[in-house]
Design an enzyme around this catalytic site. Structure first.
Site, short mmCIF file in Angstrom:
data_model
loop_
_atom_site.label_atom_id
_atom_site.label_comp_id
_atom_site.label_asym_id
_atom_site.label_seq_id
_atom_site.Cartn_x
_atom_site.Cartn_y
_atom_site.Cartn_z
N LYS A 40 65.88 111.71 -12.69
CA LYS A 40 66.18 113.13 -12.88
C LYS A 40 67.67 113.34 -13.14
O LYS A 40 68.07 114.08 -14.04
CB LYS A 40 65.77 113.86 -11.59
CG LYS A 40 65.38 115.30 -11.76
CD LYS A 40 64.87 115.78 -10.41
CE LYS A 40 64.43 117.17 -10.41
NZ LYS A 40 64.11 117.65 -9.04
N PHE A 157 66.47 134.45 -3.94
CA PHE A 157 65.35 135.32 -4.32
C PHE A 157 65.06 135.19 -5.82
O PHE A 157 64.75 136.16 -6.49
CB PHE A 157 65.66 136.78 -3.94
CG PHE A 157 65.91 136.97 -2.47
CD1 PHE A 157 64.83 137.12 -1.60
CD2 PHE A 157 67.18 136.95 -1.94
CE1 PHE A 157 65.03 137.27 -0.23
CE2 PHE A 157 67.40 137.09 -0.57
CZ PHE A 157 66.33 137.25 0.29
N GLU A 160 60.97 132.58 -11.03
CA GLU A 160 60.92 131.67 -12.16
C GLU A 160 60.74 132.50 -13.43
O GLU A 160 60.01 133.49 -13.44
CB GLU A 160 59.76 130.67 -11.99
CG GLU A 160 60.02 129.75 -10.82
CD GLU A 160 58.97 128.69 -10.64
OE1 GLU A 160 58.20 128.43 -11.58
OE2 GLU A 160 58.92 128.11 -9.55
N ASN A 213 59.00 137.60 0.83
CA ASN A 213 57.90 136.98 0.08
C ASN A 213 56.54 137.38 0.63
O ASN A 213 55.59 137.61 -0.12
CB ASN A 213 58.06 135.46 0.04
CG ASN A 213 59.02 135.03 -1.06
OD1 ASN A 213 59.49 135.87 -1.83
ND2 ASN A 213 59.32 133.76 -1.14
N PHE A 254 55.29 144.68 -8.61
CA PHE A 254 54.32 143.86 -7.85
C PHE A 254 53.03 144.62 -7.53
O PHE A 254 52.43 144.46 -6.49
CB PHE A 254 54.97 143.25 -6.61
CG PHE A 254 55.81 142.06 -7.00
CD1 PHE A 254 57.01 142.25 -7.67
CD2 PHE A 254 55.38 140.77 -6.77
CE1 PHE A 254 57.76 141.16 -8.10
CE2 PHE A 254 56.12 139.69 -7.20
CZ PHE A 254 57.32 139.89 -7.86
N LEU A 255 52.65 145.47 -8.48
CA LEU A 255 51.37 146.18 -8.35
C LEU A 255 50.47 145.85 -9.53
O LEU A 255 49.64 146.66 -9.92
CB LEU A 255 51.61 147.70 -8.29
CG LEU A 255 52.13 148.25 -6.96
CD1 LEU A 255 52.29 149.76 -7.04
CD2 LEU A 255 51.19 147.91 -5.79
N GLY A 262 50.25 132.77 -7.50
CA GLY A 262 50.36 131.32 -7.36
C GLY A 262 51.83 130.97 -7.28
O GLY A 262 52.63 131.79 -6.85
N CYS A 265 56.18 129.45 -4.28
CA CYS A 265 56.72 130.20 -3.14
C CYS A 265 55.68 131.00 -2.36
O CYS A 265 55.50 130.76 -1.16
CB CYS A 265 57.81 131.13 -3.61
SG CYS A 265 59.30 130.25 -4.05
N ARG A 332 52.47 124.70 -10.21
CA ARG A 332 52.16 124.65 -8.78
C ARG A 332 51.34 125.86 -8.34
O ARG A 332 51.72 127.00 -8.60
CB ARG A 332 53.47 124.54 -7.97
CG ARG A 332 54.07 123.15 -8.07
CD ARG A 332 55.40 123.07 -7.38
NE ARG A 332 56.43 123.79 -8.12
CZ ARG A 332 57.69 123.88 -7.71
NH1 ARG A 332 58.06 123.32 -6.58
NH2 ARG A 332 58.58 124.54 -8.43
C1 UDX Z 1 58.77 134.53 -6.02
C2 UDX Z 1 59.65 135.69 -5.53
O1 UDX Z 1 59.49 136.81 -6.39
C3 UDX Z 1 61.10 135.25 -5.47
O2 UDX Z 1 61.91 136.29 -4.96
C4 UDX Z 1 61.16 134.04 -4.54
O3 UDX Z 1 62.45 133.61 -4.32
C5 UDX Z 1 60.29 132.93 -5.09
O4 UDX Z 1 58.96 133.41 -5.19
P1 UDX Z 1 58.08 133.42 -8.34
O5 UDX Z 1 57.12 132.61 -7.55
O6 UDX Z 1 58.95 132.74 -9.32
O7 UDX Z 1 59.08 134.22 -7.36
O8 UDX Z 1 57.24 134.50 -9.17
P2 UDX Z 1 56.85 136.05 -9.04
O9 UDX Z 1 57.28 136.72 -10.28
O10 UDX Z 1 57.29 136.62 -7.78
O11 UDX Z 1 55.25 135.95 -9.10
C6 UDX Z 1 54.51 135.22 -8.12
C7 UDX Z 1 53.04 135.30 -8.39
O12 UDX Z 1 52.55 136.61 -8.19
C8 UDX Z 1 52.64 134.92 -9.83
O13 UDX Z 1 51.48 134.13 -9.77
C9 UDX Z 1 52.33 136.26 -10.49
O14 UDX Z 1 51.39 136.15 -11.51
C10 UDX Z 1 51.80 137.04 -9.30
N1 UDX Z 1 51.99 138.49 -9.46
C11 UDX Z 1 53.23 139.02 -9.45
C12 UDX Z 1 50.86 139.31 -9.57
O15 UDX Z 1 49.72 138.84 -9.56
N2 UDX Z 1 51.06 140.66 -9.67
C13 UDX Z 1 52.29 141.22 -9.66
O16 UDX Z 1 52.37 142.46 -9.75
C14 UDX Z 1 53.42 140.38 -9.56
#
Ligand code: UDX
Length: 436
Positions: A40, A157, A160, A213, A254-255, A262, A265, A332
């Site tokens: 890596k 926070f 990805e 989270n 997040f709604l 998935g 995190c 993941r």
């Molecule tokens: C998350 C947190 O947002 C971040 O602050 C933390 O540090 C790491 O974990 P991440 O896993 O990269 O980030 O993705 P995120 O955009 O939060 O989405 C997580 C999952 O939730 C995804 O599978 C996404 O599809 C799902 N999701 C998100 C939903 O199903 N609906 C939503 O409204 C938002």
């Protein structure tokens, strides 16, 4: 603005470590990224990245060229050259939900042994409450006698796909400290970032990360539960979410209903926080339910496919999207894993396309599925289209084209990217989430 430049090292070049290290270099600090994976590091030295993250490659090259960003496997040398040491190694979950702190403990020991003067040791990885104190005990035990150090908790926070923006323009920076000296150093390090900095105790900072989270995961499971009710009552979860989100106390983010969360995190952190609660004598049933709803959401979606494409054996199923969310190649805990495995088990011929995750998906599905070069190729002669990740490019392919390429117009949209009315008008059997 006068900025004091620090010499920092980041141990662990996963998502958090690599993005944080690069961004610290971008804001002017001298950064050494460390990893014990030789391949890596050799790749990173050549500019080859282990992950896909928009903008990261360019930023790494720029900062390498500017002489601010270095990669090494030599942890001792990196620690000696640094004033601040960030720990950003993996904190995976064990079978029983407990966090495996082995990597954190091993690294803390190595950091301690390499210490030659005062350092600030910062945990960036997500860790259960009281891990900071554990790190302190380990360093005290293994560092040369008489040396002083401070420990700090500075959770990340980053999302990805938008990790660089999240680092450089965060809603807030959370820093758990125990001494004024460490507080000043951390304030200096983050000076170029104009977001509010919240200083707390180390334990509060550790809990803030898990609580955030867990709360966001709860929001997603909540809207997915609402989606199930909407489906049964001819309501539309998108309309419900928009109106809910306009209430400032709830907020619009997040709604989005779908096939559940998935990634590296949410699933891990929800389990870990349930465990933290249990150890603290609190049974966090709410979060257990969040997990259950999330799992169920995939099962409900699968049932829709099984029920509406009878006799799956030998049927061609086009799959759009494999990564756990758009703009990443991360597989993941991707919902695609459970869903595709089940379709394959039922004898379906899965033809999948993902704009960037194919390489990583091959490690998961091996030769169980067919990997297509583009979204259209997957559609040819398909008995059904299953949408698992809402990549922007998918939204640009018109339903008319989709219909022309498919054998039967069955679309199972796990991410609600098309209009149900339009799809119905065009003669699709369109199954989405939270709409009849
Ligand atoms: C998350 C947190 O947002 C971040 O602050 C933390 O540090 C790491 O974990 P991440 O896993 O990269 O980030 O993705 P995120 O955009 O939060 O989405 C997580 C999952 O939730 C995804 O599978 C996404 O599809 C799902 N999701 C998100 C939903 O199903 N609906 C939503 O409204 C938002």
């Amino acid at each position: 603005m006068k900025i004091k430049k620090y010499r920092v090292c980041i141990i662990g070049t996963g998502y958090v470590g690599l993005v944080s290290g690069t961004c610290f270099a971008q804001i002017g600090h001298h950064v050494i990224c460390v990893d014990n994976n030789k391949e890596k590091i050799e790749n990173l030295q050549k500019g080859i990245l282990p992950i896909y993250e928009p903008g990261l490659e360019k930023m790494i090259l720029k900062n390498k060229r500017a002489g601010r960003l270095f990669f090494t496997t030599d942890i001792a040398e990196a620690v000696k050259k640094s004033e601040v040491v960030f720990i950003a190694v993996h904190t995976p979950t064990k079978e029983n939900g407990e966090t495996n702190l082995r990597y954190v403990e091993d690294v803390s020991k190595e950091v301690a042994k390499a210490m030659d003067k005062y350092k600030v040791v910062v945990s960036k990885s997500t860790m259960p409450v009281n891990t900071g104190q554990k790190i302190k005990e380990i360093i005290t035990k293994f560092c040369p006698k008489g040396l002083t150090f401070d420990i700090v908790s500075n959770p990340e926070f980053l999302k990805e796909g938008s990790a660089i923006k999240d680092f450089l323009k965060p809603d807030r920076v959370v820093i758990g400290v125990e001494s004024k000296k460490a507080e000043k150093i951390m304030r200096d390090i983050y000076k170029p970032i104009s977001s509010p900095i919240i200083f707390t105790s180390i334990e509060s900072a550790e809990i803030i990360k898990h609580a955030c989270n867990a709360f966001l995961a709860t929001k997603i499971s909540f809207i997915n539960a609402i989606a199930c009710i909407c489906e049964k009552n001819s309501a539309n979860v998108k309309e419900v979410a928009v109106a809910m989100g306009l209430d400032k106390r709830i907020g619009p983010d997040f709604l989005k209903a779908g096939i559940g969360f998935g990634g590296s995190c949410f699933p891990k952190d929800v389990s870990a926080f349930i465990n933290v609660a249990k150890k603290s004598g609190y049974d966090f049933n709410l979060l257990k339910e969040v997990k259950k709803i999330n799992k169920k959401q995939r099962e409900i979606f699968l049932d829709k496919i099984i029920k509406n494409v009878p006799a799956l054996k030998g049927k061609n199923i086009a799959v759009w999207g494999l990564s756990f969310k758009p703009n990443t190649d991360d597989m993941r805990e991707a919902p695609s894993i459970d869903i595709i495995n089940e379709l394959v088990l039922k004898g379906a011929v899965v033809k999948a396309f993902d704009p960037v995750a194919t390489k990583k998906a091959k490690e998961v599905f091996k030769d169980k599925i067919i990997y297509c070069k583009n979204a259209q190729e997957a559609l040819k002669n398909a008995d059904a289209l299953v949408i698992l990740t809402e990549w922007e490019n998918f939204k640009k392919i018109t339903p008319e084209i989709i219909k022309k390429l498919m054998k039967s117009p069955n679309v199972f949209d796990g991410r609600n990217i098309f209009s149900p009315q339009k799809m119905a008008r065009l003669g699709f059997n369109y199954y989405s989430i939270g709409k009849k």
